[in-house]
Design an enzyme around this catalytic site. Sequence first.
Site, PDB file in Angstrom:
ATOM      1  N   TYR A  36       3.685 -12.081   6.955  1.00 31.80           N
ATOM      2  CA  TYR A  36       3.719 -12.391   5.158  1.00 31.80           C
ATOM      3  C   TYR A  36       2.621 -13.099   4.681  1.00 31.80           C
ATOM      4  O   TYR A  36       2.297 -12.576   3.725  1.00 31.80           O
ATOM      5  CB  TYR A  36       5.161 -12.884   4.991  1.00 31.80           C
ATOM      6  CG  TYR A  36       5.522 -12.664   3.528  1.00 31.80           C
ATOM      7  CD1 TYR A  36       5.966 -11.122   2.974  1.00 31.80           C
ATOM      8  CD2 TYR A  36       5.765 -13.709   2.611  1.00 31.80           C
ATOM      9  CE1 TYR A  36       6.317 -11.074   1.836  1.00 31.80           C
ATOM     10  CE2 TYR A  36       6.127 -13.531   1.382  1.00 31.80           C
ATOM     11  CZ  TYR A  36       6.592 -12.004   0.853  1.00 31.80           C
ATOM     12  OH  TYR A  36       6.753 -11.945  -0.315  1.00 31.80           O
ATOM     13  N   ASP A  67      11.091   4.553  -4.177  1.00 36.27           N
ATOM     14  CA  ASP A  67      11.653   3.340  -3.277  1.00 36.27           C
ATOM     15  C   ASP A  67      11.812   4.150  -2.022  1.00 36.27           C
ATOM     16  O   ASP A  67      12.082   5.319  -1.970  1.00 36.27           O
ATOM     17  CB  ASP A  67      12.605   2.829  -3.789  1.00 36.27           C
ATOM     18  CG  ASP A  67      12.924   1.408  -3.386  1.00 36.27           C
ATOM     19  OD1 ASP A  67      12.688   0.329  -3.857  1.00 36.27           O
ATOM     20  OD2 ASP A  67      13.428   1.380  -2.135  1.00 36.27           O
ATOM     21  N   SER A 125       2.405 -13.106  -3.865  1.00 39.29           N
ATOM     22  CA  SER A 125       3.444 -13.986  -3.823  1.00 39.29           C
ATOM     23  C   SER A 125       2.711 -15.407  -3.605  1.00 39.29           C
ATOM     24  O   SER A 125       1.523 -15.392  -3.360  1.00 39.29           O
ATOM     25  CB  SER A 125       4.142 -13.791  -2.387  1.00 39.29           C
ATOM     26  OG  SER A 125       4.823 -14.930  -1.867  1.00 39.29           O
ATOM     27  N   VAL A 141       6.312   3.469   1.182  1.00 35.56           N
ATOM     28  CA  VAL A 141       4.781   3.055   0.739  1.00 35.56           C
ATOM     29  C   VAL A 141       3.969   2.843   1.999  1.00 35.56           C
ATOM     30  O   VAL A 141       2.703   2.656   1.887  1.00 35.56           O
ATOM     31  CB  VAL A 141       4.762   2.070   0.056  1.00 35.56           C
ATOM     32  CG1 VAL A 141       5.427   2.323  -1.385  1.00 35.56           C
ATOM     33  CG2 VAL A 141       5.403   0.741   0.381  1.00 35.56           C
TER      34      VAL A 141
END
Length: 262
Positions: free
Chosen positions: A152, A39, A139, A63
Amino acid sequence: MNLKRFENKVAVITGAASGIGAATARVFAREGAHVVLADIGDEGGRTLAQDLGPTALAMRCDVSKQKDVEALIQTAVDTHGRIDILFNNAGIGSYGNTVETTAEQWLNVIAVDLHSVFYACHAAIPHMPRGSAIVNTASISGLGGDHRFAAYNAAKGAVVNYTRSMAVDHARDGIRVNALCPGLVDTPITAGVHQIPGLKEEWTSRIPLQRAAQPEEMAEVVAFLASDAASYVTGSIIVADGGATAHTGQPDIARFADLPTG
Ligand code: NAD
């Protein structure tokens, strides 16, 4: 049910300090896996690793940076010799339509939500034995358009199709690749929803199950996809959204008129 589905498996989880990643790390660890928690914030991951036992390892990793992700995978391989499960889950949102979104915001969302998946898979796949599994958190915003989620929607849509692409390429290596598409989940990423009067009620009214999910409900789906019970499942885009995308969007006429059926 076999309660130790992941005995001695090595699982790398990104975005592991919170929400869906943390809940999934708990399931993997509870069922016998050695977890490597990645993380960008190091506090949450370290606390969780202490909770999950002596073989749990926490690493600070952005990341969106290939070098960080390479170091993460290398550490997992140096420590355990291989990776059996890769859960690419770290992600961020961004609000704005195409005109409102700056190039900087766009690049950041694409880097964190999409490039990260390439970096991790590129580095990890050579160390994944036959029978391994990759799960990517996409998602329902990767399956359709939302108001003002331009970057997104683009990033998660790409994760969906990239999942299929990797499933096709790496089936011959014995690696399964699937994606989870959550709907609304109660985690810090959606905490803002509670702060806007009326939004939570409006949002959940559009979900047939009439509520947001808990992260543990997503973790169970990820665990299935990562487990041998899903041995014939690859290239699948698994929706867990309380029925939100099953709905056509047409209104419930009964709310407006007491029409006789038939
Ligand atoms: P969360 O905020 O609880 O967890 C996301 C984690 O990712 C955090 O711990 C955060 O520190 C970490 N992270 C963010 N940027 C990072 C970076 N650059 N490098 C490493 N780690 C980073 O939210 P969540 O809901 O658990 O989100 C997990 C995934 O689920 C995300 O990919 C998100 O897009 C996706 N998702 C969430 C929902 C929802 O309603 N909560 C719905 C659909 C998809």
